[in-house]
Design a protein around this motif. Structure first.
Motif, PDB file in Angstrom:
ATOM      1  N   ALA A   1      49.947 -20.098  15.020  1.00 32.07           N
ATOM      2  CA  ALA A   1      51.084 -19.756  15.879  1.00 32.07           C
ATOM      3  C   ALA A   1      50.979 -20.462  17.224  1.00 32.07           C
ATOM      4  O   ALA A   1      49.882 -20.783  17.695  1.00 32.07           O
ATOM      5  CB  ALA A   1      51.128 -18.247  16.085  1.00 32.07           C
TER       6      ALA A   1
ATOM      7  N   CYS B   1      49.278  -8.715  17.227  1.00 29.05           N
ATOM      8  CA  CYS B   1      48.354  -9.671  16.584  1.00 29.05           C
ATOM      9  C   CYS B   1      47.087  -8.969  16.096  1.00 29.05           C
ATOM     10  O   CYS B   1      46.327  -8.423  16.897  1.00 29.05           O
ATOM     11  CB  CYS B   1      47.971 -10.772  17.565  1.00 29.05           C
ATOM     12  SG  CYS B   1      46.764 -11.908  16.846  1.00 29.05           S
ATOM     13  N   PRO B   2      46.825  -8.975  14.793  1.00 23.55           N
ATOM     14  CA  PRO B   2      45.633  -8.292  14.279  1.00 23.55           C
ATOM     15  C   PRO B   2      44.338  -9.011  14.615  1.00 23.55           C
ATOM     16  O   PRO B   2      43.263  -8.441  14.474  1.00 23.55           O
ATOM     17  CB  PRO B   2      45.858  -8.265  12.759  1.00 23.55           C
ATOM     18  CG  PRO B   2      47.058  -9.090  12.466  1.00 23.55           C
ATOM     19  CD  PRO B   2      47.657  -9.566  13.742  1.00 23.55           C
ATOM     20  N   GLN B   3      44.453 -10.262  15.042  1.00 23.85           N
ATOM     21  CA  GLN B   3      43.237 -11.052  15.330  1.00 23.85           C
ATOM     22  C   GLN B   3      42.933 -11.142  16.822  1.00 23.85           C
ATOM     23  O   GLN B   3      42.011 -11.862  17.210  1.00 23.85           O
ATOM     24  CB  GLN B   3      43.414 -12.483  14.785  1.00 23.85           C
ATOM     25  CG  GLN B   3      43.791 -12.564  13.328  1.00 23.85           C
ATOM     26  CD  GLN B   3      42.755 -11.935  12.417  1.00 23.85           C
ATOM     27  OE1 GLN B   3      41.567 -11.887  12.746  1.00 23.85           O
ATOM     28  NE2 GLN B   3      43.200 -11.433  11.280  1.00 23.85           N
TER      29      GLN B   3
ATOM     30  N   ALA C   1      44.429 -12.830  18.903  1.00 27.04           N
ATOM     31  CA  ALA C   1      44.435 -14.280  19.123  1.00 27.04           C
ATOM     32  C   ALA C   1      45.390 -14.703  20.233  1.00 27.04           C
ATOM     33  O   ALA C   1      45.458 -15.886  20.545  1.00 27.04           O
ATOM     34  CB  ALA C   1      44.822 -14.987  17.823  1.00 27.04           C
ATOM     35  N   ILE C   2      46.132 -13.757  20.801  1.00 28.32           N
ATOM     36  CA  ILE C   2      47.138 -14.135  21.803  1.00 28.32           C
ATOM     37  C   ILE C   2      46.734 -13.587  23.157  1.00 28.32           C
ATOM     38  O   ILE C   2      46.304 -12.442  23.272  1.00 28.32           O
ATOM     39  CB  ILE C   2      48.534 -13.596  21.424  1.00 28.32           C
ATOM     40  CG1 ILE C   2      48.879 -14.004  19.997  1.00 28.32           C
ATOM     41  CG2 ILE C   2      49.591 -14.111  22.400  1.00 28.32           C
ATOM     42  CD1 ILE C   2      50.203 -13.461  19.500  1.00 28.32           C
TER      43      ILE C   2
ATOM     44  N   CYS D   1      43.544 -17.403  15.317  1.00 24.98           N
ATOM     45  CA  CYS D   1      44.795 -17.180  14.585  1.00 24.98           C
ATOM     46  C   CYS D   1      44.621 -17.507  13.103  1.00 24.98           C
ATOM     47  O   CYS D   1      44.017 -18.519  12.752  1.00 24.98           O
ATOM     48  CB  CYS D   1      45.878 -18.064  15.196  1.00 24.98           C
ATOM     49  SG  CYS D   1      47.427 -18.047  14.282  1.00 24.98           S
ATOM     50  N   ASP D   2      45.162 -16.637  12.239  1.00 21.68           N
ATOM     51  CA  ASP D   2      45.115 -16.938  10.802  1.00 21.68           C
ATOM     52  C   ASP D   2      46.501 -17.221  10.234  1.00 21.68           C
ATOM     53  O   ASP D   2      46.683 -17.286   9.018  1.00 21.68           O
ATOM     54  CB  ASP D   2      44.422 -15.811  10.024  1.00 21.68           C
ATOM     55  CG  ASP D   2      45.200 -14.499  10.088  1.00 21.68           C
ATOM     56  OD1 ASP D   2      46.322 -14.479  10.642  1.00 21.68           O
ATOM     57  OD2 ASP D   2      44.687 -13.489   9.567  1.00 21.68           O
ATOM     58  N   GLY D   3      47.494 -17.344  11.132  1.00 15.11           N
ATOM     59  CA  GLY D   3      48.832 -17.720  10.679  1.00 15.11           C
ATOM     60  C   GLY D   3      49.601 -16.618   9.983  1.00 15.11           C
ATOM     61  O   GLY D   3      50.546 -16.903   9.245  1.00 15.11           O
ATOM     62  N   CYS D   4      49.251 -15.349  10.232  1.00 14.48           N
ATOM     63  CA  CYS D   4      49.906 -14.240   9.511  1.00 14.48           C
ATOM     64  C   CYS D   4      51.386 -14.115   9.845  1.00 14.48           C
ATOM     65  O   CYS D   4      52.175 -13.611   9.051  1.00 14.48           O
ATOM     66  CB  CYS D   4      49.190 -12.927   9.809  1.00 14.48           C
ATOM     67  SG  CYS D   4      49.397 -12.353  11.513  1.00 14.48           S
ATOM     68  N   GLY D   5      51.791 -14.496  11.050  1.00 13.01           N
ATOM     69  CA  GLY D   5      53.205 -14.485  11.412  1.00 13.01           C
ATOM     70  C   GLY D   5      53.715 -13.194  12.029  1.00 13.01           C
ATOM     71  O   GLY D   5      54.911 -13.077  12.321  1.00 13.01           O
ATOM     72  N   TYR D   6      52.845 -12.202  12.259  1.00  7.76           N
ATOM     73  CA  TYR D   6      53.324 -10.956  12.876  1.00  7.76           C
ATOM     74  C   TYR D   6      53.953 -11.217  14.241  1.00  7.76           C
ATOM     75  O   TYR D   6      54.935 -10.605  14.619  1.00  7.76           O
ATOM     76  CB  TYR D   6      52.177  -9.955  13.031  1.00  7.76           C
ATOM     77  CG  TYR D   6      51.710  -9.328  11.744  1.00  7.76           C
ATOM     78  CD1 TYR D   6      52.572  -9.187  10.667  1.00  7.76           C
ATOM     79  CD2 TYR D   6      50.412  -8.873  11.595  1.00  7.76           C
ATOM     80  CE1 TYR D   6      52.143  -8.618   9.477  1.00  7.76           C
ATOM     81  CE2 TYR D   6      49.966  -8.303  10.414  1.00  7.76           C
ATOM     82  CZ  TYR D   6      50.846  -8.181   9.362  1.00  7.76           C
ATOM     83  OH  TYR D   6      50.414  -7.618   8.193  1.00  7.76           O
ATOM     84  N   CYS D   7      53.356 -12.131  14.989  1.00 10.65           N
ATOM     85  CA  CYS D   7      53.894 -12.424  16.327  1.00 10.65           C
ATOM     86  C   CYS D   7      55.273 -13.067  16.212  1.00 10.65           C
ATOM     87  O   CYS D   7      56.144 -12.833  17.046  1.00 10.65           O
ATOM     88  CB  CYS D   7      52.942 -13.330  17.094  1.00 10.65           C
ATOM     89  SG  CYS D   7      52.576 -14.878  16.246  1.00 10.65           S
TER      90      CYS D   7
ATOM     91  N   ILE E   1      55.175 -20.796  13.903  1.00 12.07           N
ATOM     92  CA  ILE E   1      53.986 -21.278  13.217  1.00 12.07           C
ATOM     93  C   ILE E   1      54.068 -22.798  13.130  1.00 12.07           C
ATOM     94  O   ILE E   1      55.070 -23.343  12.639  1.00 12.07           O
ATOM     95  CB  ILE E   1      53.886 -20.693  11.787  1.00 12.07           C
ATOM     96  CG1 ILE E   1      53.861 -19.158  11.811  1.00 12.07           C
ATOM     97  CG2 ILE E   1      52.655 -21.242  11.075  1.00 12.07           C
ATOM     98  CD1 ILE E   1      52.614 -18.532  12.379  1.00 12.07           C
TER      99      ILE E   1
HETATM  100 FE1  SF4 Z   1      48.226 -15.859  14.620  1.00 11.67          FE
HETATM  101 FE2  SF4 Z   1      48.066 -13.435  15.723  1.00 11.67          FE
HETATM  102 FE3  SF4 Z   1      50.428 -14.622  15.439  1.00 11.67          FE
HETATM  103 FE4  SF4 Z   1      49.110 -13.711  13.260  1.00 11.67          FE
HETATM  104  S1  SF4 Z   1      49.957 -12.461  14.957  1.00 11.67           S
HETATM  105  S2  SF4 Z   1      50.166 -15.708  13.496  1.00 11.67           S
HETATM  106  S3  SF4 Z   1      46.982 -14.137  13.888  1.00 11.67           S
HETATM  107  S4  SF4 Z   1      48.706 -15.343  16.744  1.00 11.67           S
END
Ligand code: SF4
Ligand code: SF4
Length: 154
Positions: free
Chosen positions: A34, A52-54, A56-57, A10-16, A27
């Motif tokens: 997140a 999530c672009p990474q 990460a979820i 996760c890079d904390g982008c906040g899309y989720c 966050i």
């Molecule tokens: Fe992290 Fe993915 Fe949520 Fe961005 S969308 S905050 S990368 S878990």
């Protein structure tokens, strides 16, 4: 079957956070990553997983219907307009699906603010907003009392 976040991805982008209909992806203010703050309120809609672009979820399956060893991975590729699903069963079988991100053209769906506000009487109705017009049916199908039968399960 709630979601959880791989903190190292996760890079904390906040899309989720933005997309979660249950408002449970937040966050962490200390770690800037997140997390799902109310797992039992998760709809299992996979919206955050897809957004999530990474990647990460992930979604943790409950053991009764998603035994250990399975996995469900989702890849959203906006440039291709596709979402790819990879389902792995614990016996090793794998199923792969590709579906379009959406089936209607971009911009073709009106936002809530573009509709007229509902009449006061709508507050007493069990219909959702703009039903049945939005479903393009004259009236919602309902069962009449004489269509219901007692004792079907006996
Ligand atoms: Fe992290 Fe993915 Fe949520 Fe961005 S969308 S905050 S990368 S878990
Ligand atoms: Fe929210 Fe749906 Fe993700 Fe659950 S699966 S955390 S309800 S976006």
């Amino acid at each position: 079957m709630p979601t959880f976040v791989y903190m190292t991805n996760c890079d904390g982008c906040g899309y989720c956070v933005d997309i979660c209909p249950s408002d449970i992806m937040h966050i962490d203010t200390t770690y800037r990553r997140a997390y799902n703050l109310e797992p039992n309120m998760c709809w299992e809609c996979f919206s955050c997983v897809k957004a999530c672009p990474q990647q990460a979820i992930d979604v943790r399956g409950y053991a009764d219907f998603a035994p250990l060893g399975h996995s469900v991975r989702v890849l959203r590729e906006a440039e291709k307009g596709t979402i790819s699903w990879r389902i792995k069963f614990r016996d090793g079988r794998e199923k792969n699906f590709v579906s379009p991100i959406r089936t209607t053209p971009w911009g073709s769906i009106k936002g809530p603010a573009e509709y007229a506000p509902p009449a006061a009487a709508a507050m007493a109705s069990q219909d959702l907003a703009h039903e049945p017009e939005a479903l393009k049916v004259g009236a919602l199908p309902t069962l009449a009392r004489n269509q219901l039968k007692k004792g079907l399960l006996q």
